[in-house]
Design a protein around this motif. Structure first.
Motif, mmCIF file in Angstrom:
data_model
loop_
_atom_site.group_PDB
_atom_site.id
_atom_site.type_symbol
_atom_site.label_atom_id
_atom_site.label_comp_id
_atom_site.label_asym_id
_atom_site.label_seq_id
_atom_site.Cartn_x
_atom_site.Cartn_y
_atom_site.Cartn_z
ATOM 1 N N ASP A 309 44.391 88.858 87.999
ATOM 2 C CA ASP A 309 45.591 88.374 87.306
ATOM 3 C C ASP A 309 46.838 88.396 88.193
ATOM 4 O O ASP A 309 47.829 89.075 87.895
ATOM 5 C CB ASP A 309 45.837 89.214 86.052
ATOM 6 C CG ASP A 309 46.842 88.560 85.104
ATOM 7 O OD1 ASP A 309 46.960 87.308 85.162
ATOM 8 O OD2 ASP A 309 47.491 89.279 84.345
ATOM 9 N N PRO A 310 46.825 87.646 89.298
ATOM 10 C CA PRO A 310 47.993 87.629 90.191
ATOM 11 C C PRO A 310 49.158 86.884 89.560
ATOM 12 O O PRO A 310 48.973 85.981 88.736
ATOM 13 C CB PRO A 310 47.475 86.892 91.425
ATOM 14 C CG PRO A 310 46.397 86.000 90.896
ATOM 15 C CD PRO A 310 45.756 86.774 89.774
ATOM 16 N N SER A 311 50.372 87.244 89.964
ATOM 17 C CA SER A 311 51.567 86.572 89.459
ATOM 18 C C SER A 311 51.725 85.203 90.122
ATOM 19 O O SER A 311 51.134 84.931 91.176
ATOM 20 C CB SER A 311 52.808 87.417 89.744
ATOM 21 O OG SER A 311 53.030 87.511 91.150
ATOM 22 N N ALA A 312 52.540 84.355 89.503
ATOM 23 C CA ALA A 312 52.784 83.024 90.058
ATOM 24 C C ALA A 312 53.416 83.122 91.441
ATOM 25 O O ALA A 312 53.053 82.368 92.364
ATOM 26 C CB ALA A 312 53.684 82.228 89.117
ATOM 27 N N ILE A 337 42.301 69.229 101.829
ATOM 28 C CA ILE A 337 41.048 68.934 101.137
ATOM 29 C C ILE A 337 40.226 70.194 100.907
ATOM 30 O O ILE A 337 39.596 70.364 99.852
ATOM 31 C CB ILE A 337 40.235 67.900 101.942
ATOM 32 C CG1 ILE A 337 40.963 66.549 101.969
ATOM 33 C CG2 ILE A 337 38.844 67.719 101.353
ATOM 34 C CD1 ILE A 337 40.394 65.571 102.963
ATOM 35 N N ILE A 338 40.231 71.119 101.874
ATOM 36 C CA ILE A 338 39.402 72.321 101.770
ATOM 37 C C ILE A 338 40.062 73.409 100.916
ATOM 38 O O ILE A 338 39.415 74.020 100.058
ATOM 39 C CB ILE A 338 39.083 72.867 103.177
ATOM 40 C CG1 ILE A 338 38.168 71.888 103.929
ATOM 41 C CG2 ILE A 338 38.433 74.247 103.102
ATOM 42 C CD1 ILE A 338 37.863 72.291 105.348
ATOM 43 N N LEU A 339 41.350 73.668 101.135
ATOM 44 C CA LEU A 339 42.000 74.811 100.489
ATOM 45 C C LEU A 339 42.548 74.510 99.093
ATOM 46 O O LEU A 339 42.639 75.410 98.256
ATOM 47 C CB LEU A 339 43.131 75.345 101.370
ATOM 48 C CG LEU A 339 42.730 76.003 102.688
ATOM 49 C CD1 LEU A 339 43.957 76.588 103.389
ATOM 50 C CD2 LEU A 339 41.690 77.092 102.464
ATOM 51 N N SER A 340 42.929 73.262 98.839
ATOM 52 C CA SER A 340 43.523 72.952 97.528
ATOM 53 C C SER A 340 42.600 73.296 96.360
ATOM 54 O O SER A 340 43.049 73.889 95.361
ATOM 55 C CB SER A 340 43.935 71.477 97.464
ATOM 56 O OG SER A 340 44.983 71.209 98.360
ATOM 57 N N PRO A 341 41.290 72.953 96.428
ATOM 58 C CA PRO A 341 40.422 73.323 95.299
ATOM 59 C C PRO A 341 40.276 74.836 95.122
ATOM 60 O O PRO A 341 39.926 75.281 94.032
ATOM 61 C CB PRO A 341 39.069 72.698 95.692
ATOM 62 C CG PRO A 341 39.400 71.621 96.662
ATOM 63 C CD PRO A 341 40.583 72.132 97.432
ATOM 64 N N ILE A 342 40.545 75.618 96.167
ATOM 65 C CA ILE A 342 40.434 77.070 96.056
ATOM 66 C C ILE A 342 41.592 77.647 95.254
ATOM 67 O O ILE A 342 41.410 78.479 94.363
ATOM 68 C CB ILE A 342 40.386 77.711 97.462
ATOM 69 C CG1 ILE A 342 39.108 77.266 98.197
ATOM 70 C CG2 ILE A 342 40.456 79.229 97.369
ATOM 71 C CD1 ILE A 342 39.014 77.782 99.617
ATOM 72 N N PHE A 343 42.808 77.184 95.557
ATOM 73 C CA PHE A 343 43.995 77.782 94.948
ATOM 74 C C PHE A 343 44.476 77.052 93.692
ATOM 75 O O PHE A 343 45.203 77.640 92.886
ATOM 76 C CB PHE A 343 45.139 77.827 95.973
ATOM 77 C CG PHE A 343 44.908 78.802 97.091
ATOM 78 C CD1 PHE A 343 45.092 80.156 96.885
ATOM 79 C CD2 PHE A 343 44.504 78.366 98.336
ATOM 80 C CE1 PHE A 343 44.882 81.068 97.904
ATOM 81 C CE2 PHE A 343 44.280 79.266 99.368
ATOM 82 C CZ PHE A 343 44.468 80.626 99.153
ATOM 83 N N ALA A 347 46.416 78.644 90.384
ATOM 84 C CA ALA A 347 47.808 78.277 90.145
ATOM 85 C C ALA A 347 47.997 77.754 88.725
ATOM 86 O O ALA A 347 49.000 78.058 88.069
ATOM 87 C CB ALA A 347 48.243 77.223 91.163
ATOM 88 N N MET A 348 47.037 76.978 88.237
ATOM 89 C CA MET A 348 47.145 76.456 86.877
ATOM 90 C C MET A 348 47.061 77.589 85.848
ATOM 91 O O MET A 348 47.779 77.591 84.841
ATOM 92 C CB MET A 348 46.039 75.422 86.611
ATOM 93 C CG MET A 348 46.120 74.173 87.506
ATOM 94 S SD MET A 348 47.712 73.313 87.429
ATOM 95 C CE MET A 348 48.522 73.954 88.900
ATOM 96 N N GLN A 349 46.189 78.577 86.094
ATOM 97 C CA GLN A 349 46.082 79.716 85.189
ATOM 98 C C GLN A 349 47.376 80.525 85.147
ATOM 99 O O GLN A 349 47.732 81.098 84.119
ATOM 100 C CB GLN A 349 44.929 80.617 85.630
ATOM 101 C CG GLN A 349 43.555 80.000 85.447
ATOM 102 C CD GLN A 349 42.445 80.883 85.999
ATOM 103 O OE1 GLN A 349 42.658 82.065 86.273
ATOM 104 N NE2 GLN A 349 41.269 80.299 86.183
ATOM 105 N N ALA A 350 48.088 80.557 86.278
ATOM 106 C CA ALA A 350 49.336 81.316 86.344
ATOM 107 C C ALA A 350 50.519 80.525 85.815
ATOM 108 O O ALA A 350 51.652 81.029 85.824
ATOM 109 C CB ALA A 350 49.598 81.755 87.780
ATOM 110 N N GLY A 351 50.291 79.285 85.381
ATOM 111 C CA GLY A 351 51.355 78.476 84.806
ATOM 112 C C GLY A 351 52.229 77.762 85.820
ATOM 113 O O GLY A 351 53.344 77.333 85.499
#
Length: 422
Positions: A309-312, A337-343, A347-351
């Motif tokens: 549960d990391p902060s935004a 292309i490689i890193l965007s699907p990871i984070f 990021a969406m979960q953190a709002g």
């Protein structure tokens, strides 16, 4: 699994294989070694899926439009316009360089094209005024990266393809940070010129300014068409790219008459070579991203690095560090292309707003392209200016500091990116 994936990538890169080799060979090795029940035909499907997005049609179109304008007189007309208005103030020629790079970026969307188009004529002018070679080169290659933030931007298109975000919203959101970056460079150029007592040019008269404006008014139509057309909902980014090509052809072939029909074959060939290189990287990146996602490697890495549960703010700072370091060593499109699907899911979960995230990622791609040791714009500058690596790098530190400040402002002030969307 992670060790094999990273080990193979490092091995191929050390031995100077083309970037697409580790991007395809490493995930294939993981599939064979750790996914014996996986049909290898899936890899072909992913390679094809990587270049199937309709918005990717805009990439060769924007590149083609930029190549046409580089071969014509658009660049010189924009330079003359900016110079007549700011050339007489302290640091006027340096400010002209940064402002013209911004304007040309609003046409081309490519940092390399901007270095070539603006760098060649402006470097000689800066040297004649007494600027050191390293100072002029650093200014040019760093100003060129504003092209990644001012629409159209190929990096933004890649982020949109990977995450499903709106290309139009990304284009609009990049204007604020791009203008802020230009403001930082302009203030620094003014203070630097005053401190170093650089000579100033004679102030242009208003008739001269109006004459320059008349010569540049048609090239200025490029960003207006793209921005107003997309923002007003008149056409999509892909349609905007086709209109940009048509507009470039009309201007340079029929109005200015600097590009002939026989020149189009050479221009189109140049566009095709660059487009093929980009699309091969995009296809390989899709396969790489699919394999690491299927193996749940992103979840393993993010839980280790970010915890539960990391902060935004923590996510944004981590994204900034990872993308900045990645783009220092590898082409920014590959990193996106490689890193965007990871984070992106975290990021969406953190709002976090996906557009705000995209601007931060694009900004790091821009900064990484001028950061040692392997920033692509550094090597473009070495080739275009015929200068050694050390001379180019020497002029970068003040601009990297300013870019870091811009990054912090964008992170802590999301409305700088999003105000035009509200």
């Amino acid at each position: 699994m992670v060790g094999l994936l990273l080990g193979l990538m490092v091995f191929f890169l050390i031995f100077n294989f083309p970037m697409v080799v580790p991007m395809v060979a490493a995930p294939l090795a993981v599939m064979i070694g750790f996914m014996p029940n996986m049909d290898l035909a899936m890899s072909i499907q992913q390679l094809i899926a990587g270049v199937s997005a309709q918005v990717l049609l805009s990439v060769p179109m924007f590149i083609f439009a930029a190549d046409i304008m580089c071969a014509g007189s658009t660049t010189q007309r924009l330079l003359d316009l900016v110079e007549t208005f700011v050339g007489h103030i302290h640091g006027g020629m340096a400010i002209t360089t940064a402002a013209t790079c911004t304007m040309f970026g609003a046409i081309s969307g490519s940092t390399q094209a901007t270095v070539v188009a603006i760098g060649r004529p402006m470097r000689q002018r800066l040297l004649k005024l007494g600027y050191r070679d390293s100072d002029s080169s650093g200014l040019i290659i760093c100003s060129a990266i504003i092209a990644l933030l001012i629409p159209p931007s190929i990096s933004m298109i890649m982020y949109a393809v990977v995450t499903g975000s709106s290309v139009g919203d990304l284009f609009i959101a990049g204007v604020g940070p791009g203008v802020l970056m230009l403001a930082f460079f302009a203030v620094y150029s003014y203070l630097f010129a005053r401190f170093k007592k650089m000579p100033r040019q004679e102030k242009a008269t208003w008739p001269q300014r109006m004459a320059a404006f008349k010569r540049a008014i048609l090239p200025l139509g490029f960003p207006i068409i793209i921005f107003v057309g997309i923002y007003g909902g008149y056409f999509s980014p892909t349609e905007a790219s086709a209109i940009a090509v048509l507009y470039a052809l009309i201007l340079e072939m029929l109005v200015f008459r600097n590009v002939k029909m026989k020149d189009l074959q050479k221009i189109a060939l140049s566009t095709a070579v660059v487009t093929c290189a980009v699309f091969i990287l995009v296809a390989g990146g899709q396969l790489f991203s699919w394999v690491i996602s299927y193996a749940k490697i992103p979840q393993m890495l993010t839980s280790t690095i970010l915890g539960v549960d990391p902060s935004a703010l923590k996510i944004l700072l981590t994204v900034t560090v990872f993308f900045f370091i990645g783009c220092m060593f590898v082409d920014s499109l590959v990193v996106i292309i490689i890193l965007s699907p990871i984070f992106f899911p975290l990021a969406m979960q953190a709002g976090i707003d996906p557009i705000h995230l995209g601007i931060i990622i694009t900004l790091q791609a821009a900064i990484g392209s001028v950061s040692p040791p392997f920033g692509c714009n550094i090597f473009t500058g070495c080739a275009i200016f015929n200068r050694p690596y050390g001379d180019i790098v020497k002029g970068l530190p003040p601009y990297l500091i300013m870019l870091l400040l811009v990054t912090l402002i964008v992170i802590f002030c999301p409305q700088l990116s999003l105000f035009l969307l509200n």
